[in-house]
Design a protein around this motif. Structure first.
Motif, PDB file in Angstrom:
ATOM      1  N   GLU A  17       0.445   3.444   8.566  1.00 12.35           N
ATOM      2  CA  GLU A  17      -0.813   3.832   8.154  1.00 12.35           C
ATOM      3  C   GLU A  17      -1.103   2.467   7.483  1.00 12.35           C
ATOM      4  OE1 GLU A  17      -0.780   7.296   5.824  1.00 12.35           O
ATOM      5  OE2 GLU A  17      -1.048   8.489   7.666  1.00 12.35           O
ATOM      6  N   GLY A  18      -0.689   1.654   6.528  1.00 11.19           N
ATOM      7  CA  GLY A  18      -1.211   0.680   5.928  1.00 11.19           C
ATOM      8  C   GLY A  18      -1.481  -0.371   6.980  1.00 11.19           C
TER       9      GLY A  18
ATOM     10  N   ALA B 216       8.722   9.180   5.639  1.00  8.56           N
ATOM     11  CA  ALA B 216       7.685   9.407   4.948  1.00  8.56           C
ATOM     12  C   ALA B 216       7.053   7.872   4.549  1.00  8.56           C
ATOM     13  CB  ALA B 216       7.574  10.155   3.587  1.00  8.56           C
ATOM     14  N   LEU B 217       8.041   7.124   4.178  1.00 10.79           N
ATOM     15  CA  LEU B 217       7.815   5.918   3.801  1.00 10.79           C
ATOM     16  C   LEU B 217       7.273   5.108   5.091  1.00 10.79           C
ATOM     17  CD1 LEU B 217       7.534   3.772   1.356  1.00 10.79           C
ATOM     18  CD2 LEU B 217      10.052   2.933   2.122  1.00 10.79           C
TER      19      LEU B 217
ATOM     20  N   TYR C 228      -4.643   0.389   8.770  1.00  7.14           N
ATOM     21  CA  TYR C 228      -5.725  -0.178   8.029  1.00  7.14           C
ATOM     22  C   TYR C 228      -6.110  -1.604   7.798  1.00  7.14           C
ATOM     23  CZ  TYR C 228      -8.549  -0.138   3.702  1.00  7.14           C
ATOM     24  OH  TYR C 228      -9.446  -0.484   2.732  1.00  7.14           O
TER      25      TYR C 228
ATOM     26  N   ARG D  28       1.027  -1.086  -0.039  1.00  6.55           N
ATOM     27  CA  ARG D  28       0.096  -0.017  -0.006  1.00  6.55           C
ATOM     28  C   ARG D  28       0.869   1.206   0.207  1.00  6.55           C
ATOM     29  NH1 ARG D  28      -3.216   3.074   3.901  1.00  6.55           N
ATOM     30  NH2 ARG D  28      -5.509   3.197   3.238  1.00  6.55           N
ATOM     31  N   ALA D  29       2.045   1.208   0.823  1.00 10.57           N
ATOM     32  CA  ALA D  29       2.850   2.533   1.048  1.00 10.57           C
ATOM     33  C   ALA D  29       3.486   2.398  -0.466  1.00 10.57           C
ATOM     34  CB  ALA D  29       3.808   2.167   2.041  1.00 10.57           C
TER      35      ALA D  29
ATOM     36  N   ARG E  17       5.804   6.264   7.753  1.00  7.04           N
ATOM     37  CA  ARG E  17       4.594   6.549   8.218  1.00  7.04           C
ATOM     38  C   ARG E  17       3.463   5.902   7.153  1.00  7.04           C
ATOM     39  NH1 ARG E  17       1.712  10.831  11.125  1.00  7.04           N
ATOM     40  NH2 ARG E  17      -0.415  10.721  10.261  1.00  7.04           N
ATOM     41  N   GLU E  18       3.726   5.888   6.093  1.00  7.77           N
ATOM     42  CA  GLU E  18       2.890   5.117   5.085  1.00  7.77           C
ATOM     43  C   GLU E  18       2.589   3.890   5.194  1.00  7.77           C
ATOM     44  OE1 GLU E  18       1.164   6.112   2.368  1.00  7.77           O
ATOM     45  OE2 GLU E  18       1.986   8.125   1.958  1.00  7.77           O
TER      46      GLU E  18
ATOM     47  N   ALA F 106       1.892   4.230  -3.611  1.00 10.37           N
ATOM     48  CA  ALA F 106       1.859   5.921  -3.580  1.00 10.37           C
ATOM     49  C   ALA F 106       2.823   6.059  -4.841  1.00 10.37           C
ATOM     50  CB  ALA F 106       2.184   6.487  -2.311  1.00 10.37           C
TER      51      ALA F 106
END
Ligand code: BTN
Length: 255
Positions: A178-179, A171-172, A182, A91-92, A174-175, A95
């Motif tokens: 978040e994944g 940033a990766l 989720y 998912r990350a 964090r993504e 992006a």
């Protein structure tokens, strides 16, 4: 680091410049009562571990090494946790434009057929009770993180090389977290299983399967069953459901 993860509902965040293995530290914290969603990350690992006792390289400044303590509220097969980590990484990576991340069952993430990340879920039991799952994720971000070919059992690359530009590790991270949040909320659901199967590498293609304790055999990778086992049709037409393999490789590599 803390700023990069600000606002996420994590139990606690432990950041190290150097550590042996984030999975070991997360296990130690879990044993000491760390709450659900405690995250451990390190810039460098000196004793990083991969699947089947293999070493995992995390040189400084080049990779993500993350372990999350999960307190399961209901029993879910450990393989689903490998998928949880892999789906979060996919998912990350999704992006980035023109990037199609795939899951090489059970625990590798591939970009353009080459490995960029690995997942290592470890269950911690007390008697018959599953106390915690430590979900370890390692991502090669810059070329320095990619081990030399002679120590690899499958070709590896890094995210920066695959996407053709420099990538922010924070940033990766964090993504990915978040994944994880989720997909963790969807563990064991039909949605989860469908996303996992949709992301499988080599679906419909011929693969070599090397069992943990036997000779390699060839078959067509069909998908997953409801338990998350890999379904492969062998050359005699028999569909086998596998819960572990030593190696899985495509017979032919196609882009
Ligand atoms: C594999 O592909 O074999 C799994 C690799 C898992 C590596 C990660 S890095 C963070 C965590 N700490 C470890 O020692 N291993 C996992």
């Amino acid at each position: 680091m803390h700023a990069a993860l600000a606002g996420l509902p994590l139990g606690a965040v432990h950041v190290f410049m150097q550590i042996g293995s984030t999975n070991d530290e997360a296990a130690r914290l879990a044993e000491a009562g760390a709450p659900d969603l405690t995250l451990v990350t390190a810039d460098e690992q000196t004793a990083g571990r991969g699947r089947a006792g293999r070493r995992w390289f995390t040189p400084p400044g080049s990779a993500l090494a993350v372990s999350l303590v999960l307190r399961p509220s209901r029993p879910v097969p450990l393989g689903h946790y490998a998928a949880l980590g892999a789906l979060a990484v996919c998912r990350a990576l999704g992006a980035f434009p023109r990037v199609e991340a795939r899951i090489k069952w059970p625990n590798d993430v591939l970009l353009h057929q080459v490995k960029v990340a690995g997942v290592l879920p470890e269950a911690h039991w007390e008697g018959d009770t599953l106390r915690a799952v430590v979900l370890g994720i390692g991502v090669n971000v810059t070329p320095k993180a990619v081990p030399p070919p002679e120590v690899l059992d499958f070709p590896a690359t890094c995210v920066a090389q695959a996407v053709g530009r420099a990538v922010s590790r924070l940033a990766l991270l964090r993504e990915i977290v978040e994944g994880l949040l989720y997909w963790r909320a969807r563990l064991g659901t039909a949605d989860f299983l469908r996303a996992w199967e949709d992301r499988l590498a080599y679906r419909g293609a011929e693969v070599w399967v090397t069992p943990v304790d036997g000779a390699p055999w060839r078959g067509v990778l069909l998908g997953l069953d409801a338990e998350g086992r890999l379904r492969v049709r062998d050359e005699r037409g028999r569909v086998r459901a596998l819960h572990q393999v030593a190696h899985l490789r495509p017979v032919a590599v196609t882009e």
